[in-house]
Design a protein around this motif. Structure first.
Motif, PDB file in Angstrom:
ATOM      1  N   ARG A   1       1.041   1.013  -1.271  1.00  0.00           N
ATOM      2  CA  ARG A   1       1.315   1.120  -2.694  1.00  0.00           C
ATOM      3  C   ARG A   1       2.563   1.968  -2.912  1.00  0.00           C
ATOM      4  NH1 ARG A   1      -4.767   2.928  -3.896  1.00  0.00           N
ATOM      5  NH2 ARG A   1      -5.785   1.019  -3.234  1.00  0.00           N
TER       6      ARG A   1
ATOM      7  N   THR B   1       4.663   1.995  -5.316  1.00  0.00           N
ATOM      8  CA  THR B   1       5.005   2.340  -6.693  1.00  0.00           C
ATOM      9  C   THR B   1       3.797   2.912  -7.395  1.00  0.00           C
ATOM     10  OG1 THR B   1       6.640   0.569  -6.829  1.00  0.00           O
ATOM     11  CG2 THR B   1       5.795   1.425  -8.906  1.00  0.00           C
TER      12      THR B   1
ATOM     13  N   TYR C   1      -0.135  -0.514  -8.508  1.00  0.00           N
ATOM     14  CA  TYR C   1       0.838  -1.485  -7.991  1.00  0.00           C
ATOM     15  C   TYR C   1       1.760  -1.870  -9.146  1.00  0.00           C
ATOM     16  CZ  TYR C   1      -2.241  -2.019  -3.957  1.00  0.00           C
ATOM     17  OH  TYR C   1      -3.010  -1.788  -2.847  1.00  0.00           O
TER      18      TYR C   1
ATOM     19  N   ASP D   1       7.019  -5.044  -8.816  1.00  0.00           N
ATOM     20  CA  ASP D   1       7.559  -5.634  -7.594  1.00  0.00           C
ATOM     21  C   ASP D   1       6.718  -5.344  -6.358  1.00  0.00           C
ATOM     22  OD1 ASP D   1       9.871  -6.676  -8.924  1.00  0.00           O
ATOM     23  OD2 ASP D   1      10.694  -4.640  -8.962  1.00  0.00           O
ATOM     24  N   ASP D   2       5.579  -4.651  -6.534  1.00  0.00           N
ATOM     25  CA  ASP D   2       4.740  -4.318  -5.384  1.00  0.00           C
ATOM     26  C   ASP D   2       3.881  -5.498  -4.968  1.00  0.00           C
ATOM     27  OD1 ASP D   2       5.791  -1.826  -5.547  1.00  0.00           O
ATOM     28  OD2 ASP D   2       4.080  -0.938  -6.597  1.00  0.00           O
ATOM     29  N   LYS D   3       3.574  -5.555  -3.680  1.00  0.00           N
ATOM     30  CA  LYS D   3       2.721  -6.606  -3.139  1.00  0.00           C
ATOM     31  C   LYS D   3       1.536  -5.970  -2.416  1.00  0.00           C
ATOM     32  CE  LYS D   3       6.255 -10.203  -2.510  1.00  0.00           C
ATOM     33  NZ  LYS D   3       6.869 -11.147  -1.550  1.00  0.00           N
TER      34      LYS D   3
ATOM     35  N   ALA E   1      -5.005  -8.708  -2.815  1.00  0.00           N
ATOM     36  CA  ALA E   1      -4.296  -9.410  -3.880  1.00  0.00           C
ATOM     37  C   ALA E   1      -5.079 -10.634  -4.353  1.00  0.00           C
ATOM     38  CB  ALA E   1      -2.908  -9.826  -3.398  1.00  0.00           C
TER      39      ALA E   1
ATOM     40  N   VAL F   1      -3.044  -2.356 -12.149  1.00  0.00           N
ATOM     41  CA  VAL F   1      -2.374  -3.244 -11.190  1.00  0.00           C
ATOM     42  C   VAL F   1      -1.445  -4.156 -11.980  1.00  0.00           C
ATOM     43  CG1 VAL F   1      -2.645  -5.066  -9.475  1.00  0.00           C
ATOM     44  CG2 VAL F   1      -4.283  -3.168  -9.552  1.00  0.00           C
TER      45      VAL F   1
ATOM     46  N   SER G   1       1.241  -5.920 -10.628  1.00  0.00           N
ATOM     47  CA  SER G   1       2.034  -6.696  -9.671  1.00  0.00           C
ATOM     48  C   SER G   1       2.151  -8.152 -10.101  1.00  0.00           C
ATOM     49  CB  SER G   1       1.389  -6.616  -8.284  1.00  0.00           C
ATOM     50  OG  SER G   1       1.948  -7.570  -7.419  1.00  0.00           O
ATOM     51  N   ARG G   2       3.390  -8.662 -10.208  1.00  0.00           N
ATOM     52  CA  ARG G   2       3.564 -10.080 -10.531  1.00  0.00           C
ATOM     53  C   ARG G   2       3.095 -10.951  -9.368  1.00  0.00           C
ATOM     54  NH1 ARG G   2       8.939  -8.715  -9.685  1.00  0.00           N
ATOM     55  NH2 ARG G   2       9.286  -8.424 -11.902  1.00  0.00           N
ATOM     56  N   TYR G   3       3.123 -10.398  -8.161  1.00  0.00           N
ATOM     57  CA  TYR G   3       2.652 -11.127  -6.978  1.00  0.00           C
ATOM     58  C   TYR G   3       1.181 -11.506  -7.132  1.00  0.00           C
ATOM     59  CZ  TYR G   3       1.268 -11.664  -2.033  1.00  0.00           C
ATOM     60  OH  TYR G   3       0.761 -12.119  -0.830  1.00  0.00           O
TER      61      TYR G   3
END
Length: 494
Positions: free
Chosen positions: A7, A9, A16, A19-21, A27, A341, A343-345
């Motif tokens: 993590r 960020t 997350y 831009d974090d994955k 996920a 959370v 995250s766009r991922y």
């Protein structure tokens, strides 16, 4: 949750960031949670409109699968090319009045009565055509950068009554549907209220999925009573999975244009434009809320314009995949704030899962088996909630102002009353007597309460002087930033 090296960020408690994955297994679990959060709202629309279009169980299953596929495609486009924020795209309630009050009745009505004499498939073709042409307007507003310039003319005095009418205009889908078997409908309503207002205070599961859990419980009871023979073959609360026998495991022949080529009528396009107006307002606020919750600060003007433009692209593609128009889902924005959370991922994985659900034909057949009394109980709670969210939006303006009360009240009342006139014999005569092909367009607008309220509200709110503070607007750039609580915030609000 213990912080791990994966993590990188952590801003304002964010686990997350954009831009974090997260690790892939984690996920996927987080993505499933997004899918479950938007599931109830997304399935509710086809379950409402399919019976109105006279669709059988197999067609309803296809419609649900198509809606899921459209949501997945639109979400993937939005997170990858649009605003690039972790926002789920799903079916918008903004368009229901145009679909159920204008397009579907006109298509199904006999030609002798001024209708088109079509069936459920024809309804979807005309819906697709209207949504596609309306999407072109949304793309133009987005990609040209005009959204920010137009936003200053839309204050809570306008937005509030428009959102209220989205729920109020659907009153015929509440008690009349629930009355198909009151015991199960009342049980469904009771479960939703208890799960969301009582058990949600003690359990995260009930806080996240009150409607979904209520539906599963009510359907489970119906299935049990069906299995032991309590509900006969014609009982309205009977659960039947007959549609699964004919549904494909993997859709291969009905992915593109499942209802046929889109059909276009100018009057229908005019009706859905009011829905696009409300949808843009929702998304504008959601972008700000989502970006802040994900630790990204205010979205840029280019980011907002790009997002609206790609929402238009997503809506246009619904004509190809056979679903409905889409918009950002605020319940999923709220989920980001709850889980920390952003995250766009994770949301991109959720988009892939939605696409897979849309291609899995048996899934739609299972969802189509939900009995009508359960659906009726859901609507009684759902549509009332939508109206209440409109009240909250209107309350952002100064309610001690006679100016605001008069404009908002007048727009709301006329949004209810004018469609009643246009649906009468006198209204039909007026439409028929208007020359130069304007009659159908006038009729489509007049029969859509949101369009009436939006037009009257925008004209009066901008023509009659009022301070930004009085109108609920902030001075300077950015104008109004609505909260992440709009007409599609159903499950998280409950």
């Amino acid at each position: 949750m213990i912080r791990t090296p994966e993590r990188p960020t952590e801003h304002r408690g964010i686990l997350y960031g954009l831009d974090d994955k997260p690790p892939f297994p984690r996920a996927v679990v987080l993505a499933i949670q997004h899918v479950l959060t938007m599931f109830g709202s997304t399935v509710a629309v086809p379950l409402l409109l399919a019976p109105a279009m006279g669709m059988n169980a197999q067609q309803t299953a296809l419609l649900i699968s198509s809606v899921m596929l459209c949501s997945g495609v639109a979400t993937l486009l939005q997170t990858t090319f649009g605003s690039r924020l972790p926002i789920i795209q799903g079916v918008s309630f903004s368009f229901l009045a145009a679909f159920s009050g204008v397009i579907i009745p006109t298509v199904l009505a006999p030609v002798s009565e001024g209708g088109l004499g079509g069936d459920g498939g024809d309804c979807m073709r005309y819906i697709a055509g209207a949504v596609i042409l309306g999407a072109i307007a949304e793309m133009a507003l987005g990609f040209s950068g005009l959204v920010g310039a137009l936003r200053q003319y839309l204050s809570p005095v306008v937005v509030g009554p428009v959102i209220m009418l989205i729920g109020l205009a659907l009153y015929q889908a509440g008690a009349p549907v629930a009355a198909s078997y009151w015991p199960i409908s009342i049980l469904t309503m009771t479960l939703i209220i208890v799960f969301s207002l009582v058990l949600a205070l003690r359990s995260t599961v009930f806080r996240l999925f009150p409607m979904l859990l209520a539906i599963l419980t009510a359907v489970g009871l119906c299935h049990l009573l069906t299995a032991i023979g309590w509900f006969g073959a014609e009982h309205p609360a009977r659960v039947s999975f007959a549609a699964m026998q004919n549904a494909e495991w993997l859709r291969t022949t009905s992915v593109f244009f499942p209802w046929g080529a889109p059909a276009f009528t100018t009057g229908f396009v005019a009706a859905v434009l009011a829905g696009y107006l409300a949808s843009i307002i929702e998304s504008f606020g959601d972008y700000h809320a989502c970006s802040h919750m994900a630790g990204g600060g205010d979205p840029t003007a280019q980011q907002i314009s790009r997002g609206i433009g790609w929402e238009g692209v997503g809506c246009a593609l619904t004509g190809v995949f056979g679903g409905f128009s889409s918009t950002s889902y605020s319940e999923n924005v709220g989920l980001i704030g709850l889980t920390k959370v952003g995250s766009r991922y994770v949301v991109q994985i959720a988009a892939v899962l939605l696409i897979l659900l849309g291609l899995f034909g048996k899934f739609g057949a299972i969802a189509a088996a939900i009995p009508q009394p359960v659906v009726g109980g859901l609507y009684c709670v759902l549509f009332g909630l939508i109206s209440a969210v409109g009240v909250r939006q209107f309350a952002k303006a100064e309610l001690d102002s006679n100016r605001n009360l008069l404009i908002g009240g007048f727009a709301l009342f006329m949004g209810l009353s004018v469609p009643a006139y246009f649906n009468s014999e006198a209204g039909a005569a007026l439409i028929a007597g208007v020359p130069w092909g304007i009659g159908p367009v006038l009729g489509a607008i007049g029969k859509t309460g949101m369009a009436v309220a939006a037009i009257l509200g925008i004209v009066l709110d901008n023509a009659i002087p009022g301070t930004p503070q009085e109108r609920g607007l902030e001075e300077g750039p950015g104008v109004l930033v609505p909260e992440a609580a709009d007409i599609d915030q159903v499950e998280m609000t409950v």
